[in-house]
Motif scaffolding. Structure first.
Motif, PDB file in Angstrom:
ATOM      1  N   ASN A   1      -3.097  22.759  28.357  1.00 30.08           N
ATOM      2  CA  ASN A   1      -4.209  23.621  28.748  1.00 30.08           C
ATOM      3  C   ASN A   1      -5.481  22.819  28.984  1.00 30.08           C
ATOM      4  OD1 ASN A   1      -3.542  26.345  29.150  1.00 30.08           O
ATOM      5  ND2 ASN A   1      -3.319  26.698  26.951  1.00 30.08           N
ATOM      6  N   ALA A   2      -5.726  21.824  28.119  1.00 31.72           N
ATOM      7  CA  ALA A   2      -6.927  21.000  28.270  1.00 31.72           C
ATOM      8  C   ALA A   2      -6.879  20.206  29.574  1.00 31.72           C
ATOM      9  CB  ALA A   2      -7.069  20.060  27.084  1.00 31.72           C
TER      10      ALA A   2
ATOM     11  N   GLU B   1     -14.439  21.958  40.788  1.00 31.71           N
ATOM     12  CA  GLU B   1     -15.730  22.606  40.980  1.00 31.71           C
ATOM     13  C   GLU B   1     -16.840  21.625  41.335  1.00 31.71           C
ATOM     14  OE1 GLU B   1     -16.329  24.655  37.323  1.00 31.71           O
ATOM     15  OE2 GLU B   1     -14.722  26.107  37.689  1.00 31.71           O
TER      16      GLU B   1
ATOM     17  N   LYS C   1      -9.609  22.028  36.676  1.00 27.28           N
ATOM     18  CA  LYS C   1     -10.440  23.100  37.226  1.00 27.28           C
ATOM     19  C   LYS C   1     -11.894  22.649  37.352  1.00 27.28           C
ATOM     20  CE  LYS C   1      -7.617  26.901  35.422  1.00 27.28           C
ATOM     21  NZ  LYS C   1      -7.573  28.025  34.447  1.00 27.28           N
ATOM     22  N   LEU C   2     -12.390  21.967  36.325  1.00 26.66           N
ATOM     23  CA  LEU C   2     -13.761  21.457  36.368  1.00 26.66           C
ATOM     24  C   LEU C   2     -13.927  20.440  37.488  1.00 26.66           C
ATOM     25  CD1 LEU C   2     -14.530  20.988  32.564  1.00 26.66           C
ATOM     26  CD2 LEU C   2     -15.339  22.814  34.070  1.00 26.66           C
TER      27      LEU C   2
ATOM     28  N   ILE D   1      -5.216  21.052  32.384  1.00 28.53           N
ATOM     29  CA  ILE D   1      -5.408  21.984  33.499  1.00 28.53           C
ATOM     30  C   ILE D   1      -6.860  22.444  33.577  1.00 28.53           C
ATOM     31  CG2 ILE D   1      -4.779  24.249  34.403  1.00 28.53           C
ATOM     32  CD1 ILE D   1      -1.960  23.777  33.297  1.00 28.53           C
ATOM     33  N   ASN D   2      -7.467  22.718  32.449  1.00 32.35           N
ATOM     34  CA  ASN D   2      -8.871  23.146  32.450  1.00 32.35           C
ATOM     35  C   ASN D   2      -9.793  22.055  32.987  1.00 32.35           C
ATOM     36  OD1 ASN D   2      -8.316  25.695  31.464  1.00 32.35           O
ATOM     37  ND2 ASN D   2      -8.601  25.097  29.323  1.00 32.35           N
ATOM     38  N   ASP D   3      -9.505  20.799  32.659  1.00 29.38           N
ATOM     39  CA  ASP D   3     -10.340  19.733  33.194  1.00 29.38           C
ATOM     40  C   ASP D   3     -10.142  19.585  34.700  1.00 29.38           C
ATOM     41  OD1 ASP D   3     -12.171  17.359  32.397  1.00 29.38           O
ATOM     42  OD2 ASP D   3     -10.669  16.444  33.710  1.00 29.38           O
TER      43      ASP D   3
END
Length: 324
Positions: free
Chosen positions: A118-119, A129, A125-126, A121-123
């Protein structure tokens, strides 16, 4: 040109997780590029599907760099991460991130056991952006892969309801037999999620898997078996029957075939058997099938199906090849 950038991911009260992100780049020769070494992403084919590679225990990120570069050349942005933890008392190791309690008979299949994913994938996403890769990542198309323990973690967490964006999973030198230390009966094969296409790869000369049979209830009376755990995982553990799950045993390859350059000082290479073919050719066989599988089931490139079929029908390269 394939280039990479580094990221550090805050994991709260645990050690930070490091990422190496490989991407297709363009070199124009500007002063900034020459001074920093940072090249802009090639945007012509963006947004790019993603490949996340989970390492084996105590195998460094650099060992999988060759595969990451192959995936970039196949049209992906590829991510390899490293995480050093004390997951078991007194044992500090580089790990794919694994919640042991989620693998117990009471909890298996109820909660994710992949504690880093999850960490990661979340990074991503960042990064999509802002920053050098902004707007170039397709987070709805992710192939998750891994080697050894990392491959087992990948296979057991092949669930887009847990990790949105996952489209397919591959593993090398990995299986789903359950350790008796977790409370399972001897020779138990855990069922794998049935939501995604799966590619289970291994080597005919895998000495590490052969030497690890005691973990799963084998008392040592049987002949060493490099292939059996993968075959049983495919036959008994794979629940999906959509003609998109593949078992491929690479001829002459051992457990650490995907790791180059080799580092005999870490991991368990002292248990491995010698390769029986040219190791560069073996790596090419692994990359060919992984990239074709990812292109077919993540990037939806139909021409990759022919490449998969050619590979699986080549008995010089793969001593076992099956689909279900």
């Amino acid at each position: 040109m394939v280039r990479a950038l580094f990221r550090s991911v805050d994991m709260g009260d645990q050690p930070a997780l490091s990422l190496k992100v490989y991407y297709p780049a363009l070199y124009s020769g500007t002063e900034l590029e020459r001074n920093t070494g940072m090249l802009p992403v090639a945007t012509a084919d963006a947004p790019y599907p993603l490949a996340v590679i989970m390492p084996g225990i105590n195998v460094s990120q650099e060992s999988y760099g060759w595969l990451a570069r192959a995936l970039v050349n196949a049209g992906f942005v590829a991510v390899i991460y490293g995480w050093i933890l004390e997951e078991m008392p007194g044992l500090v190791s580089l790990t794919p991130g694994l919640d042991i309690q989620a693998l117990t008979p009471e909890q298996y299949g109820k909660t994710p056991s992949a504690t880093a994913l999850n960490a990661v994938i979340n990074d991503l996403k960042l990064q999509n952006e802002s920053g050098p890769l902004a707007g170039t990542l397709n987070l709805d198309r992710i192939v998750l892969g891994g080697h050894s323990a990392g491959g087992s973690v990948a296979l057991m967490n092949a669930r887009p309801d847990w990790f949105p964006g996952l489209r397919a999973v591959f593993a090398y030198g990995s299986h789903s037999k359950a350790s008796t230390m977790l409370g399972y009966a001897a020779e138990t094969v855990l069922p794998l999620p049935d939501a995604l296409p799966l590619l289970i790869m291994g080597g005919s000369e895998d000495g590490v898997i052969a030497a690890s049979a005691f973990r799963y209830g084998n008392n040592g009376s049987q002949q060493p078996d490099a292939i059996g755990p993968l075959q049983r995982s495919f036959d008994e553990g794979v629940q999906r029957n959509n003609n998109d799950c593949i078992l491929a045993i690479v001829s002459g390859a051992n457990h650490f075939a995907p790791c180059w350059p080799a580092d005999p000082a870490t991991g368990r290479p002292f248990l491995d058997w010698p390769s029986q073919r040219d190791e560069a050719e073996i790596r090419q066989d692994i990359a060919d099938l992984v990239c074709a599988f990812a292109r077919r089931y993540v990037a939806d490139q139909a021409d990759a199906e022919e490449q998969i079929e050619r590979a699986l029908n080549d008995t010089q390269r793969y001593v076992v090849s099956q689909r279900k």
